[in-house]
Design a protein around this motif. Structure first.
Motif: not given
Length: 237
Positions: A33-35, A165-168
C-alpha cells in the motif's frame, strides 16, 4: 556567535532537507500500500525475460481452474515471510507429504511481488527494481522447497506488477475470480480475505468450490466462522 538572518535561513533549509530524506527512506520491508509511482514498476515482460517460469495472475487462474479432476490446495507464500516459512516447514509440509495424488493437487504459489526491492547491495542499501532480483529469489525458491520435501512440479512462480502499488486488497478479488464462493454474502457481509497479505491458504473441490480458507470473512454475529472457516480442519485433507 551572532547568527545572521542568512545563517538562520540556511540552517532551516538544511533541517528541512534532512527531514525529507528521513521520511522518504522508510524501512526495508515495503507494504503493497505504499505510495509510489506505477511508472516505476517493472513490467511482467521484463521480469519474465529474466525468469521464464513466471506466470501472470490470469495464467495461474486458468491453470488452477482447468483442473476439474482433483481437489485443490492453493498456498500463496513468499520467501521473506516468516509465518510462510513456518507453514512450509510444518503444517503445509504435513499436508503435502500425506496427500493422495489421485485426489488432491497442490498449487504452491511462490510470490515474487514486493520482493525484488529487498536485496541489499554490498553496502547494505536496498536495491531498487533490479531485474536480477527476480532470478535471485526464484533460485532461492528452487533451493528451499525441495529441501523441505516439495516437488518443484507443484511450485508456480507468480508476479503481477499491478499488485505492487495498489491501495486496495489483491487477494480478495483474485479468490473471487478463481473459485466459486458458496457463501458470497452472509447477513449482508460480502466475502473478503481478512488479511490481504501472505500467507494465504485455500482448499477447493474439483468443481472449484471454495470450502476452506484461512483468510475468509467471518462475523461474531453469524455462524459463518463455524461453517466456512474451520481452523482445526484447515491443515487436514
Amino acid at each position: 556567535m551572532i547568527l545572521t538572518k542568512a545563517h538562520i535561513i540556511n540552517t532551516l533549509r538544511l533541517f528541512l532537507s534532512l527531514a525529507i530524506v528521513c521520511c522518504g527512506t522508510g524501512c526495508g520491508s515495503q507494504s503493497p500500500d505504499h505510495d509510489s509511482s506505477p511508472v516505476d514498476v517493472l513490467s511482467f515482460q521484463r521480469a519474465k525475460a529474466v525468469e521464464p517460469a513466471l506466470l501472470t495472475t490470469d495464467e495461474l487462474t486458468r491453470l488452477i481452474q482447468s483442473d476439474t479432476t482433483h481437489n485443490k490446495v492453493v498456498y500463496y507464500f513468499d520467501i521473506l515471510c516468516k509465518p510462510c516459512l513456518e507453514h512450509l516447514k510444518n503444517e503445509v509440509a504435513a499436508m503435502y507429504s500425506a496427500h493422495d495424488t489421485s485426489q488432491w493437487r497442490f498449487y504452491l504459489v511462490a510470490g515474487l511481488n514486493w520482493l525484488h526491492r529487498l536485496v541489499p547491495d554490498a553496502e547494505g542499501n536496498l536495491v531498487e527494481d533490479t531485474l536480477g532480483n527476480f532470478a535471485h529469489f526464484a533460485n532461492k525458491y528452487r533451493t528451499l522447497l525441495p529441501s523441505l520435501g516439495y516437488n518443484l512440479r507443484d511450485v508456480y512462480m507468480h508476479y503481477n506488477p499491478a499488485w505492487e502499488h495498489t491501495s486496495t486488497g489483491v487477494f480478495t478479488p483474485w479468490v473471487k475470480s478463481l473459485f466459486k464462493v458458496p457463501l458470497d454474502t452472509t447477513e449482508g457481509i460480502p466475502f473478503h480475505c481478512r488479511y490481504e497479505g501472505t500467507p494465504q491458504l485455500f482448499k477447493a473441490d474439483s468443481h472449484n468450490i471454495l470450502y476452506i480458507t484461512l483468510c475468509s470473512n467471518s462475523s461474531a454475529f453469524s455462524d459463518t466462522v463455524v461453517h466456512f472457516y474451520a481452523p482445526d480442519d484447515s491443515y487436514s485433507i
